[in-house]
Write a protein that holds these residues in place. Structure first.
Motif: not given
Length: 110
Positions: A41-67
């Motif tokens: 859970y905290f990996l998810y939260v920290f990734a959202a806070v400290f690695a927004p570029g990674f979390m916003s990478v589009q995987v397919f369509g409008n689906i990104n890593v964060g979703l």
């Protein structure tokens, strides 16, 4: 021996080896599972806070890593619940029921 009968049955049961074993088994299962989930859970939260570029990478369509990570949080929660229920039905509940019966007998013997 008479002193043992004057002690609360709950206290006497807690002092038994079977109760200590049950509590130990519970802790050996629940604590690591909780640590795993909190780390995930905290990996998810920290990734959202400290690695927004990674979390916003589009995987397919409008689906990104964060979703995907967010949805996996739900999957993980259900998986842990399922695993715990199976473990409890197989390992924990039968032992707890046996201790409950023993507690009833201890209470009746007062």
């Amino acid at each position: 021996m008479d002193d043992d009968l004057n002690v609360d049955p709950y206290v006497r049961l807690q002092q038994t080896e079977d109760f200590q074993d049950l509590r130990s088994r519970f802790r050996k299962f629940v604590f690591p599972m909780t640590a795993f989930f909190l780390t995930w859970y905290f990996l998810y939260v920290f990734a959202a806070v400290f690695a927004p570029g990674f979390m916003s990478v589009q995987v397919f369509g409008n689906i990104n890593v964060g979703l995907i990570f967010g949805l996996l949080q739900f999957v993980t929660t259900f998986a842990i619940t399922f695993i715990y229920a199976r473990w409890a039905n197989r390992e924990f509940d039968p032992r707890a029921e046996a201790l409950g019966e023993r507690m009833t007998e201890m209470g009746e013997g007062r």
